[in-house]
Design a protein around this motif. Structure first.
Motif, short mmCIF file in Angstrom:
data_model
loop_
_atom_site.label_atom_id
_atom_site.label_comp_id
_atom_site.label_asym_id
_atom_site.label_seq_id
_atom_site.Cartn_x
_atom_site.Cartn_y
_atom_site.Cartn_z
N GLY A 58 7.46 28.87 -32.88
CA GLY A 58 8.79 28.81 -32.29
C GLY A 58 8.94 27.75 -31.21
N ASN A 59 9.80 28.06 -30.26
CA ASN A 59 10.18 27.11 -29.20
C ASN A 59 9.20 27.21 -28.04
N ILE A 60 8.02 26.63 -28.19
CA ILE A 60 6.99 26.73 -27.17
C ILE A 60 7.27 25.77 -26.03
N ALA A 61 6.80 26.15 -24.83
CA ALA A 61 7.02 25.32 -23.65
C ALA A 61 6.04 24.16 -23.64
N ARG A 62 6.54 22.99 -23.26
CA ARG A 62 5.69 21.81 -23.10
C ARG A 62 5.89 21.28 -21.69
N ASP A 68 4.78 10.62 -17.27
CA ASP A 68 4.47 10.95 -15.89
C ASP A 68 3.13 11.64 -15.66
N THR A 69 2.53 12.19 -16.69
CA THR A 69 1.39 13.06 -16.45
C THR A 69 0.18 12.65 -17.29
N MET A 75 -7.98 16.55 -23.67
CA MET A 75 -8.06 16.02 -25.01
C MET A 75 -9.42 16.18 -25.70
N PRO A 76 -10.55 16.00 -25.00
CA PRO A 76 -11.83 16.19 -25.70
C PRO A 76 -11.97 17.58 -26.33
N ASN A 77 -11.55 18.62 -25.59
CA ASN A 77 -11.62 19.97 -26.12
C ASN A 77 -10.67 20.16 -27.29
N ALA A 110 1.18 18.69 -33.08
CA ALA A 110 2.54 18.51 -32.56
C ALA A 110 2.64 18.88 -31.09
N ASP A 111 1.73 19.72 -30.62
CA ASP A 111 1.74 20.17 -29.23
C ASP A 111 1.11 19.15 -28.28
N ILE A 112 0.53 18.10 -28.85
CA ILE A 112 -0.11 17.05 -28.05
C ILE A 112 0.88 15.92 -27.81
N PRO A 113 1.01 15.43 -26.58
CA PRO A 113 1.92 14.30 -26.33
C PRO A 113 1.63 13.12 -27.25
N THR A 114 2.67 12.40 -27.62
CA THR A 114 2.52 11.37 -28.65
C THR A 114 1.50 10.30 -28.29
N SER A 115 1.42 9.93 -27.02
CA SER A 115 0.48 8.88 -26.64
C SER A 115 -0.96 9.30 -26.89
N GLN A 116 -1.29 10.56 -26.58
CA GLN A 116 -2.64 11.07 -26.83
C GLN A 116 -2.85 11.41 -28.30
#
Length: 288
Positions: A58-62, A68-69, A75-77, A110-116
């Motif tokens: 569903g509509n999970i919080a990101r 900015d962050t 990311m390794p985990n 999909a839960d990972i920011p696009t840059s990473q």
């Protein structure tokens, strides 16, 4: 938190993880031990996948955005967890579990920011030892390019503003994904038939990028530059054509079932390959 879930407090834990991205990432990282340990029963892995689907539903919080962050510490985990998830997809004998695990893979990515996410995709493809899994990952890259890159930059009615929009950085580097297959780290063109699935997916990804950029009169990926067109033609497509046509010519009169299967598996590759060559030859007449 996972211990609380194991103790029966699943609903509360689920709500907390749905509302907190960093805790969700930590939970995903902890689940990798279940997915990667070969002696754990499939039933346990099934429950872990079900839990993973629950906390990404569903509509999970990101909490993070790309600008900015710095969330690179997580990311390794996440990469290790995703690699373990691919192992479940490859080795489970249960088709339902395989389908659910693939859905979980897509949700975690999909839960990972696009840059990473680009770095994660690149690492997964580079370290993949399975051609079908590489093909699945490349298909996900293509979907991401459409949703996160090309579609986003194509919105808007003001032509001047649209032309000045910058695509995400990883879109500009997407050709690197194609090169990972066509020019693997160990050198030379990919071998057949063991890398057939990956090659077909890479060809489809390259064709998608080429046709999308051409249709949109854009060049976010650099695919339409003369340098990249010549590189694709001379270093990727022509060596691949030589390899494919050589195998097919060598085995055209061989009626051994295994050989015939190999030749048949090359037919769709040959079809897309020649279409890519035609497109590149056409674009080389008018490079960007």
């Amino acid at each position: 938190m996972l211990l609380r879930a194991a103790g029966g407090d699943v609903s509360t834990v689920k709500d907390e993880l749905l509302s907190n991205q960093t805790e969700r990432w930590q939970a995903v990282g902890m689940l990798k031990h279940i997915f990667s340990f070969v002696d754990f029963p499939w039933e346990l892995k099934k429950h872990a996948i079900d839990f993973l689907l629950c906390i990404t539903d569903g509509n999970i919080a990101r909490n993070y955005n790309d600008k900015d962050t710095d969330c690179s510490i997580y990311m390794p985990n996440l990469y290790a967890a995703l690699q373990a998830i691919t192992m479940v997809i490859m080795y489970t004998p249960d088709t339902v579990l395989r389908k659910n695990t693939f859905e979980a893979l897509k949700r975690v990515l999909a839960d990972i920011p696009t840059s990473q996410r680009f770095e994660i995709f690149q690492a997964l493809i580079t370290n993949s030892t399975s051609s079908p899994m590489t093909a699945l990952l490349l298909d996900l890259v293509r979907n991401d390019l459409y949703k996160e890159g090309f579609q986003r930059t194509a919105t808007g009615k003001d032509k001047e503003k649209q032309e000045n929009k910058a695509a995400p950085l990883w879109v500009a580097r997407s050709l690197e994904m194609v090169e990972l297959v066509f020019r693997p780290p160990q050198g030379g063109p990919p071998s057949f038939p063991e890398h057939g699935d990956a090659v077909l997916a890479a060809l489809n990804l390259y064709r998608f990028i080429l046709m999308t950029e051409s249709a949109g009169k854009t060049n976010y990926t650099g695919v339409l530059s003369k340098k990249n067109l010549e590189k694709a033609f001379n270093e990727w497509l022509l060596p691949l054509r030589t390899l494919v046509t050589g195998i097919m010519a060598e085995n055209k009169d061989d009626h051994d079932p295994l050989v015939m299967d190999t030749v048949c598996s090359l037919n769709p590759i040959e079809l897309v390959l020649y279409r890519c060559i035609e497109l590149v030859e056409e674009k080389l007449k008018h490079p960007t």
